[in-house]
Design an enzyme around this catalytic site. Structure first.
Site, short mmCIF file in Angstrom:
data_model
loop_
_atom_site.label_atom_id
_atom_site.label_comp_id
_atom_site.label_asym_id
_atom_site.label_seq_id
_atom_site.Cartn_x
_atom_site.Cartn_y
_atom_site.Cartn_z
CG ASP A 35 -2.17 -0.78 1.05
OD1 ASP A 35 -2.22 -1.59 0.12
OD2 ASP A 35 -3.09 -0.60 1.87
CG HIS A 64 2.08 0.04 4.43
ND1 HIS A 64 1.75 -0.93 5.36
CD2 HIS A 64 0.96 0.79 4.25
CE1 HIS A 64 0.48 -0.77 5.72
NE2 HIS A 64 -0.02 0.27 5.07
#
Length: 272
Positions: A73, A223
């Site tokens: 992400d 992430h």
């Protein structure tokens, strides 16, 4: 290809009686008269019609079959190249849920993501903390997602965007953001294992342990960038470089997340 003209989008949503608008945002879905609908819904009745026009779908949080789905992400960002190098070396495909304004900053990284066979997900235009945590209107959710999709298509014209992940997993009242995303042909994607690799106190060793604990069928949230572009993600790079080969040695495989059949056709299968 996504169309930025919001009159087309709102007209398609308000006029459709179908549960899912598979042609949302495409030229084929546009009505002959694109000027009849005002840019904003004109009151509660129009707002209610907008919300009823899109599909009430379940948010997926599992991978296809017995594989493990890796998702990254908040990128693209400075560490995205490192993550892509690791995935290339291990022959693993992943989903990158990208932020629109970061796409504008690093379009070459989005092109690399697609060129190397990974999937791109819409992760909103700017990951706005207030808007997504507190919620907003259907129209604002639609505007945000469409703007992010436009940025992705500017970087890689015509690319499919099979998934949408809400920032913070915040889908809005009655899952309205998920339904808006589904109406755009994107499967709303959550996760089953969050590693908190974004938290400053989460060490690289803890991230490694949490990744390697993933079980078949799970969707793992990592992430490759910071939503605000401030923190670096080298701990995630370190952990991924060691965890993925360790998981492969233990016999675990990797796959795409599961798609909701109510959105659009399933993408090509993910393989290790």
């Amino acid at each position: 290809m996504w169309i930025a003209d919001r009159r087309r989008v709102l007209h398609a949503l308000l006029a459709s009686g179908a549960a899912v608008i598979s042609g949302y945002g495409t030229a084929a879905a546009a009505p002959p008269d694109q000027t009849a609908l005002p840019l904003q819904p004109q009151g509660p009745a129009d707002q209610a019609m907008l919300e009823e026009a899109v599909s009430a779908v379940l948010v997926t949080r599992s991978a296809n079959g017995t594989g493990i789905a890796l998702t990254f992400d908040d990128g693209p960002g400075p560490e995205t190249d490192d993550i892509l190098d690791i995935l290339a070396a291990t022959r693993v495909k992943a989903v990158f849920c990208v932020v629109g304004r970061h796409v504008q900053q690093y379009p070459q990284l989005v092109r690399r993501i697609v060129d190397e066979g990974h999937l791109v997900g819409n992760h909103s235009w700017d990951h706005d903390h207030v808007k997504w945590k507190q919620g907003t209107t259907a129209v604002e959710y639609e505007r945000d997602l469409l703007r992010a999709s436009d940025a992705i298509n500017d970087a890689v014209p015509g690319v499919e965007i099979p998934f949408f992940r809400a920032p913070f997993g915040a889908w809005g009242a009655n899952n309205i953001a998920a339904r808006i995303g589904a109406g755009m042909g994107m499967t709303p994607l959550s996760w089953s294992r969050s590693l908190s690799d974004w938290a400053p106190l989460t060490t690289e060793e803890v991230i490694y342990q949490r990744v390697t604990a993933a079980q078949p069928g799970e969707v793992v949230l990592l992430h490759d960038a910071d939503d605000r572009g401030v923190q670096e993600r080298q701990r995630t790079v370190w952990a991924s470089r060691r965890a993925i080969p360790a998981m492969q040695r233990s016999g675990r495989t990797f796959a795409w997340p599961k798609r909701n059949p109510q959105t659009v056709a399933t993408p090509p299968g993910g393989v290790t």
